[in-house]
Design a protein around this motif. Sequence first.
Motif, PDB file in Angstrom:
ATOM      1  N   ARG A  92       0.788  85.866 -22.101  1.00  0.00           N
ATOM      2  CA  ARG A  92       2.017  85.284 -21.537  1.00  0.00           C
ATOM      3  C   ARG A  92       2.436  86.124 -20.322  1.00  0.00           C
ATOM      4  O   ARG A  92       3.596  86.415 -20.114  1.00  0.00           O
ATOM      5  N   TYR A  93       1.444  86.510 -19.551  1.00  0.00           N
ATOM      6  CA  TYR A  93       1.661  87.446 -18.453  1.00  0.00           C
ATOM      7  C   TYR A  93       2.541  86.871 -17.346  1.00  0.00           C
ATOM      8  O   TYR A  93       3.334  87.598 -16.767  1.00  0.00           O
ATOM      9  N   GLU A  94       2.389  85.580 -17.064  1.00  0.00           N
ATOM     10  CA  GLU A  94       3.191  84.990 -15.986  1.00  0.00           C
ATOM     11  C   GLU A  94       4.679  85.063 -16.309  1.00  0.00           C
ATOM     12  O   GLU A  94       5.490  85.383 -15.440  1.00  0.00           O
ATOM     13  N   LYS A  95       5.025  84.776 -17.561  1.00  0.00           N
ATOM     14  CA  LYS A  95       6.440  84.854 -17.973  1.00  0.00           C
ATOM     15  C   LYS A  95       6.926  86.300 -17.883  1.00  0.00           C
ATOM     16  O   LYS A  95       8.032  86.559 -17.406  1.00  0.00           O
ATOM     17  N   ALA A  96       6.085  87.236 -18.316  1.00  0.00           N
ATOM     18  CA  ALA A  96       6.452  88.654 -18.238  1.00  0.00           C
ATOM     19  C   ALA A  96       6.674  89.066 -16.782  1.00  0.00           C
ATOM     20  O   ALA A  96       7.651  89.752 -16.470  1.00  0.00           O
ATOM     21  N   ILE A  97       5.805  88.626 -15.904  1.00  0.00           N
ATOM     22  CA  ILE A  97       5.936  88.975 -14.479  1.00  0.00           C
ATOM     23  C   ILE A  97       7.238  88.434 -13.906  1.00  0.00           C
ATOM     24  O   ILE A  97       7.956  89.139 -13.190  1.00  0.00           O
ATOM     25  N   GLU A  98       7.549  87.203 -14.227  1.00  0.00           N
ATOM     26  CA  GLU A  98       8.797  86.593 -13.742  1.00  0.00           C
ATOM     27  C   GLU A  98      10.007  87.448 -14.142  1.00  0.00           C
ATOM     28  O   GLU A  98      10.874  87.746 -13.315  1.00  0.00           O
ATOM     29  N   LEU A  99      10.055  87.836 -15.390  1.00  0.00           N
ATOM     30  CA  LEU A  99      11.168  88.648 -15.883  1.00  0.00           C
ATOM     31  C   LEU A  99      11.153  90.054 -15.290  1.00  0.00           C
ATOM     32  O   LEU A  99      12.201  90.605 -14.929  1.00  0.00           O
ATOM     33  N   LEU A 100       9.977  90.634 -15.192  1.00  0.00           N
ATOM     34  CA  LEU A 100       9.872  91.999 -14.660  1.00  0.00           C
ATOM     35  C   LEU A 100      10.201  92.070 -13.175  1.00  0.00           C
ATOM     36  O   LEU A 100      10.772  93.060 -12.711  1.00  0.00           O
ATOM     37  N   GLU A 101       9.840  91.035 -12.432  1.00  0.00           N
ATOM     38  CA  GLU A 101      10.207  91.010 -11.008  1.00  0.00           C
ATOM     39  C   GLU A 101      11.727  90.973 -10.852  1.00  0.00           C
ATOM     40  O   GLU A 101      12.280  91.614  -9.965  1.00  0.00           O
ATOM     41  N   GLU A 102      12.395  90.226 -11.722  1.00  0.00           N
ATOM     42  CA  GLU A 102      13.867  90.200 -11.691  1.00  0.00           C
ATOM     43  C   GLU A 102      14.422  91.576 -12.063  1.00  0.00           C
ATOM     44  O   GLU A 102      15.358  92.062 -11.435  1.00  0.00           O
ATOM     45  N   ALA A 103      13.852  92.205 -13.078  1.00  0.00           N
ATOM     46  CA  ALA A 103      14.287  93.549 -13.469  1.00  0.00           C
ATOM     47  C   ALA A 103      14.074  94.524 -12.315  1.00  0.00           C
ATOM     48  O   ALA A 103      14.935  95.368 -12.037  1.00  0.00           O
ATOM     49  N   ALA A 160       2.462  96.651 -13.856  1.00  0.00           N
ATOM     50  CA  ALA A 160       1.035  96.979 -13.718  1.00  0.00           C
ATOM     51  C   ALA A 160       0.231  96.310 -14.835  1.00  0.00           C
ATOM     52  O   ALA A 160      -0.812  95.702 -14.578  1.00  0.00           O
ATOM     53  N   GLU A 161       0.727  96.396 -16.062  1.00  0.00           N
ATOM     54  CA  GLU A 161       0.043  95.761 -17.200  1.00  0.00           C
ATOM     55  C   GLU A 161      -0.014  94.245 -17.041  1.00  0.00           C
ATOM     56  O   GLU A 161      -1.047  93.624 -17.300  1.00  0.00           O
ATOM     57  N   ALA A 162       1.091  93.660 -16.640  1.00  0.00           N
ATOM     58  CA  ALA A 162       1.155  92.205 -16.512  1.00  0.00           C
ATOM     59  C   ALA A 162       0.229  91.705 -15.407  1.00  0.00           C
ATOM     60  O   ALA A 162      -0.492  90.712 -15.588  1.00  0.00           O
ATOM     61  N   TYR A 163       0.234  92.390 -14.259  1.00  0.00           N
ATOM     62  CA  TYR A 163      -0.657  91.970 -13.179  1.00  0.00           C
ATOM     63  C   TYR A 163      -2.120  92.173 -13.557  1.00  0.00           C
ATOM     64  O   TYR A 163      -2.983  91.362 -13.204  1.00  0.00           O
ATOM     65  N   LEU A 164      -2.415  93.212 -14.299  1.00  0.00           N
ATOM     66  CA  LEU A 164      -3.770  93.401 -14.805  1.00  0.00           C
ATOM     67  C   LEU A 164      -4.134  92.233 -15.718  1.00  0.00           C
ATOM     68  O   LEU A 164      -5.249  91.711 -15.663  1.00  0.00           O
ATOM     69  N   GLY A 165      -3.182  91.799 -16.531  1.00  0.00           N
ATOM     70  CA  GLY A 165      -3.414  90.696 -17.457  1.00  0.00           C
ATOM     71  C   GLY A 165      -3.777  89.391 -16.770  1.00  0.00           C
ATOM     72  O   GLY A 165      -4.550  88.598 -17.316  1.00  0.00           O
TER      73      GLY A 165
END
Length: 154
Positions: free
Chosen positions: A76-87, A102-107
Motif C-alpha cells: 500500500r505504498y502509494e497511500k503511504a507516500i501520499e500521507l508521508l508527503e503531507e507529513a 525512503a521505504e515507501a519509494y523503495l516499495g
Amino acid sequence: QTLFEQSVSLAPEDPYCRIDFAKFWVLKAHHAQSDSSRLDHIRQARTHYVKAWKLDDTMAETYAEYADTFLFEGKRYEKAIELLEEASFLLPGNPQINARLAEAYLGIGDTSKAFQYAQAVVAWSHEHSPAHRRAQYVLEILAKVDERLSDSHN
C-alpha cells in the motif's frame, strides 16, 4: 486497552489521545499471532488515526503514523507516500518521516527517491536512532539491487 478507552472517553476532542490509542493498536499488530488479528489491529489503529486527523489536520505525526500502517501492511505504498508527503510538508526535513518515505519509494520501485531520502536521513540523524536504522536498511537493499544489476551486465 481499558486505560486508553478511558482516556478517549475523558478527552474525546483530544487528538493526542486518539494517536496514543492508535499506537497501542499498532503495537498489538506487531505482536499478533495471526494475519487476521494483525489486520484487525491495524484497522483499529487506522480508525483512531482518522479520528485524530478529523480533530486536528495540522499534525504531521498523525499523517506519518497513519502512513506507517500502510507500510506495515505492505503493498500500500502509494497511500503511504501520499500521507508521508503531507507529513513532510507540515514538518520538512524530519528524519522519521524521510526514513518512511525512503521505504515507501523503495516499495514502488523509485530507487532514486528512495536513495535521496535515505541518504538525507543517514547524513543528518544519530546513527542509533530508529530513523537512521530504517534508512540504513533501505540503503543496504539499494546496494544489493545495484550489485545484482552490475552482475547481470557482466
